[in-house]
Design a protein around this motif. Structure first.
Motif, PDB file in Angstrom:
ATOM      1  N   ARG A  66      46.561 -56.529 -32.543  1.00 19.19           N
ATOM      2  CA  ARG A  66      45.347 -56.611 -33.344  1.00 19.19           C
ATOM      3  C   ARG A  66      44.161 -56.112 -32.530  1.00 19.19           C
ATOM      4  O   ARG A  66      44.173 -56.159 -31.313  1.00 19.19           O
ATOM      5  N   SER A  67      43.137 -55.656 -33.230  1.00 20.00           N
ATOM      6  CA  SER A  67      41.894 -55.252 -32.586  1.00 20.00           C
ATOM      7  C   SER A  67      40.740 -55.540 -33.547  1.00 20.00           C
ATOM      8  O   SER A  67      40.958 -55.933 -34.690  1.00 20.00           O
ATOM      9  N   ASN A  68      39.535 -55.326 -33.076  1.00 21.46           N
ATOM     10  CA  ASN A  68      38.355 -55.524 -33.927  1.00 21.46           C
ATOM     11  C   ASN A  68      38.143 -54.371 -34.900  1.00 21.46           C
ATOM     12  O   ASN A  68      37.295 -54.450 -35.781  1.00 21.46           O
ATOM     13  N   TYR A  69      38.897 -53.292 -34.750  1.00 23.06           N
ATOM     14  CA  TYR A  69      38.758 -52.118 -35.616  1.00 23.06           C
ATOM     15  C   TYR A  69      39.910 -52.111 -36.610  1.00 23.06           C
ATOM     16  O   TYR A  69      41.058 -51.879 -36.242  1.00 23.06           O
ATOM     17  N   SER A  70      39.601 -52.388 -37.864  1.00 21.82           N
ATOM     18  CA  SER A  70      40.673 -52.520 -38.844  1.00 21.82           C
ATOM     19  C   SER A  70      40.230 -52.093 -40.239  1.00 21.82           C
ATOM     20  O   SER A  70      39.049 -52.008 -40.540  1.00 21.82           O
TER      21      SER A  70
END
Length: 77
Positions: A66-70
């Motif tokens: 997961r990342s903050n860019y989605s």
């Protein structure tokens, strides 16, 4: 009076510093919906690094990180 204000300000500052900041969380997928969250390595969404897919029958597929860019897609079944 000034001392109370200083103590209150110090406590408020400590409370704000103590709060953990975590990655963005995907919202819950409603029943009878297909929900797909795609995670990317950067804000330009050039490289896909993870996926969370919740199917209409409740099956959950997850891979990568997961990342903050989605991107998030939700649609009825």
């Amino acid at each position: 009076m000034i001392r109370r204000a200083l103590v209150a300000a110090a406590l408020a500052t400590t409370a704000l510093v103590a709060l953990p900041a975590g990655p963005a969380q995907a919202s819950a997928c409603p029943v009878n919906y297909l929900c797909i969250t795609t995670y990317y390595s950067d804000a330009a969404h050039t490289t896909e690094i993870g996926l969370r897919e919740e199917l209409c029958d409740g099956t959950l597929y997850v891979w990568g990180v997961r990342s903050n860019y989605s991107d998030y897609y939700r649609g009825p079944c």
